[in-house]
Design an enzyme around this catalytic site. Sequence first.
Site, PDB file in Angstrom:
ATOM      1  CB  THR A  91      -0.814  -0.105   1.214  1.00 22.13           C
ATOM      2  OG1 THR A  91      -0.140  -0.267   2.258  1.00 22.13           O
ATOM      3  CG2 THR A  91      -2.007  -0.824   1.221  1.00 22.13           C
ATOM      4  CG  ASP A  92       5.038   1.039   0.509  1.00 22.59           C
ATOM      5  OD1 ASP A  92       4.528   0.266  -0.364  1.00 22.59           O
ATOM      6  OD2 ASP A  92       6.336   0.743   0.918  1.00 22.59           O
ATOM      7  CB  SER A 111      18.770  -6.689   9.144  1.00 21.87           C
ATOM      8  OG  SER A 111      19.080  -7.104   7.783  1.00 21.87           O
ATOM      9  CG  ASP A 138      11.234  -0.979   5.877  1.00 24.35           C
ATOM     10  OD1 ASP A 138      10.180  -1.611   5.906  1.00 24.35           O
ATOM     11  OD2 ASP A 138      11.868  -1.363   4.748  1.00 24.35           O
TER      12      ASP A 138
HETATM   13  P1  ADP Z   1      16.328  -7.082   5.408  1.00 21.12           P
HETATM   14  O1  ADP Z   1      16.753  -5.731   5.547  1.00 21.12           O
HETATM   15  O2  ADP Z   1      14.862  -7.396   5.112  1.00 21.12           O
HETATM   16  O3  ADP Z   1      16.818  -7.953   6.534  1.00 21.12           O
HETATM   17  P2  ADP Z   1      18.000  -6.591   3.185  1.00 21.12           P
HETATM   18  O4  ADP Z   1      18.342  -7.507   1.941  1.00 21.12           O
HETATM   19  O5  ADP Z   1      17.170  -5.199   2.756  1.00 21.12           O
HETATM   20  O6  ADP Z   1      17.167  -7.395   4.231  1.00 21.12           O
HETATM   21  O7  ADP Z   1      19.466  -6.336   3.991  1.00 21.12           O
HETATM   22  C1  ADP Z   1      20.212  -7.437   4.474  1.00 21.12           C
HETATM   23  C2  ADP Z   1      21.555  -6.879   4.360  1.00 21.12           C
HETATM   24  O8  ADP Z   1      21.924  -5.965   5.310  1.00 21.12           O
HETATM   25  C3  ADP Z   1      22.474  -7.988   4.379  1.00 21.12           C
HETATM   26  O9  ADP Z   1      22.865  -8.491   2.983  1.00 21.12           O
HETATM   27  C4  ADP Z   1      23.796  -6.994   4.670  1.00 21.12           C
HETATM   28  O10 ADP Z   1      24.527  -6.405   3.749  1.00 21.12           O
HETATM   29  C5  ADP Z   1      23.426  -6.124   5.740  1.00 21.12           C
HETATM   30  N1  ADP Z   1      23.316  -6.615   7.010  1.00 21.12           N
HETATM   31  C6  ADP Z   1      22.038  -6.542   7.989  1.00 21.12           C
HETATM   32  N2  ADP Z   1      22.435  -7.043   9.145  1.00 21.12           N
HETATM   33  C7  ADP Z   1      23.989  -6.725   9.136  1.00 21.12           C
HETATM   34  C8  ADP Z   1      24.845  -7.018  10.143  1.00 21.12           C
HETATM   35  N3  ADP Z   1      24.870  -7.350  11.457  1.00 21.12           N
HETATM   36  N4  ADP Z   1      26.330  -6.807   9.904  1.00 21.12           N
HETATM   37  C9  ADP Z   1      26.504  -6.915   8.512  1.00 21.12           C
HETATM   38  N5  ADP Z   1      25.610  -6.612   7.760  1.00 21.12           N
HETATM   39  C10 ADP Z   1      24.302  -6.627   7.831  1.00 21.12           C
HETATM   40 MG    MG Z   2      16.148  -4.099   3.900  1.00 21.48          MG
END
Ligand code: ADP
Ligand code: MG
Length: 401
Positions: free
Chosen positions: A48-49, A146, A191
């Site tokens: 929806t965003d 993440s 996010d």
């Molecule tokens: P999401 O944000 O849904 O978890 P994304 O593909 O957007 O998935 O982001 C994941 C990426 O973020 C990983 O491939 C890495 O590059 C980075 N990342 C996330 N957490 C860490 C961490 N603790 N240390 C290093 N890189 C990280």
């Molecule tokens: Mg992400």
Amino acid sequence: MTSQSTESPGQQTAGQQDILAAFRQAFGHDADGVWMAPGRVNLIGEHTDYNEGFVLPFAIDLKARVAVRALPESRTVRLLSAQGSGSQGSGGALEFDLDHLEPGGEYGWASYPLGVAWALEQSGVTVPGFELYLDSTVPLGSGLSSSHAIECATITALTELSGASLTAQDLVLLTQRGENDFVGAPTGILDQSASLRGERGHAVFLDCRDQHAELIPFDAEADDLVMLVIDTRVAHSHSDGGYASRRAACEAGAAALGVPALRDLGPEDLAGAEDLLDDLTFRRVRHVVTEDARVLETVAVLTSDGAKAIGPLLDASHVSMRDDFEISCPELDLAVDSARTAGAIGARMTGGGFGGSAIALTPRALEDHVRQAVLDAFASAGFGEPRLFTVTPAEGARRLA
Ligand code: ADP
Ligand code: MG
């Protein structure tokens, strides 16, 4: 409202001493402080965003912490992650120069902290060089954002260390700028809004048209419920063609119906839309229009009756994504169905789709039973073992030490 930590003060101090010691070990001197930002779960409001509609994410109790030291006379950035990466062959930190950052460059995970530093500088804030040690409990690539946890923790730290005074809204937009223009991901504001604005026991209701944000009470615990996350561990990617084609269908639908965005339609417009659109476009439109309505209803129901009353809305959201928007997958459907059969009061896939995680709002007394039922169902289906954990609505980005 109070915004106490979910950890006891003793645990919190111990937690920060841990990352402070790791920073000292890595860089040979003390950090200036420790900042954190959480991952997020979208309670409801999927796809929806970008249709200028409504979303309802919440910040979770899994978070990225960054220990940071400013290097005031320097333009050097050094980055290290406890989760493995930081050693580009050398075994030491990754090193960059703030004056030689290239938007769209291949920086790996460093693109997230570098992207927000770059965006701050683009906005006129002078960012000092800095050393950063990252330690995150947000699982990578599970759809819990993440990457935004890293960005939001970093921008919160850098804003303070730069002496800039920026509002939460400024930080939301700068983080988006870092993502869009530096990392190169065409993401919205969902996010980082959750990660920066979240509060314990609340979800963040966002209007993606005017970017108005409002905290809505979401206290599953009060109703003896837990929010179970089922990470299917099926890989997904937001840049994948499925996302682009859904977006294109929504734009085509809005254009054919003569509205600026699907947000401008309500459920009462669907009968007329069905006559004008081909079947596929109509189903894409129907998902977005009904999902917007479900977000608004969830906000109303949470406010009047609490978390125990939102189960049917979560279920309806999943059905709409599965059948109309077609962004689910067998693993997500099995996660949802097996959790519901075992006693969850509502469940849906969450995030962009094609994998990632599902959420199941589950009576606390049935948590173990639901977990086991999901694991058994995955095993019987021959799927890889999913990862199960609970999350609670937690506070957004802030300084910890
Ligand atoms: P999401 O944000 O849904 O978890 P994304 O593909 O957007 O998935 O982001 C994941 C990426 O973020 C990983 O491939 C890495 O590059 C980075 N990342 C996330 N957490 C860490 C961490 N603790 N240390 C290093 N890189 C990280
Ligand atoms: Mg992400």
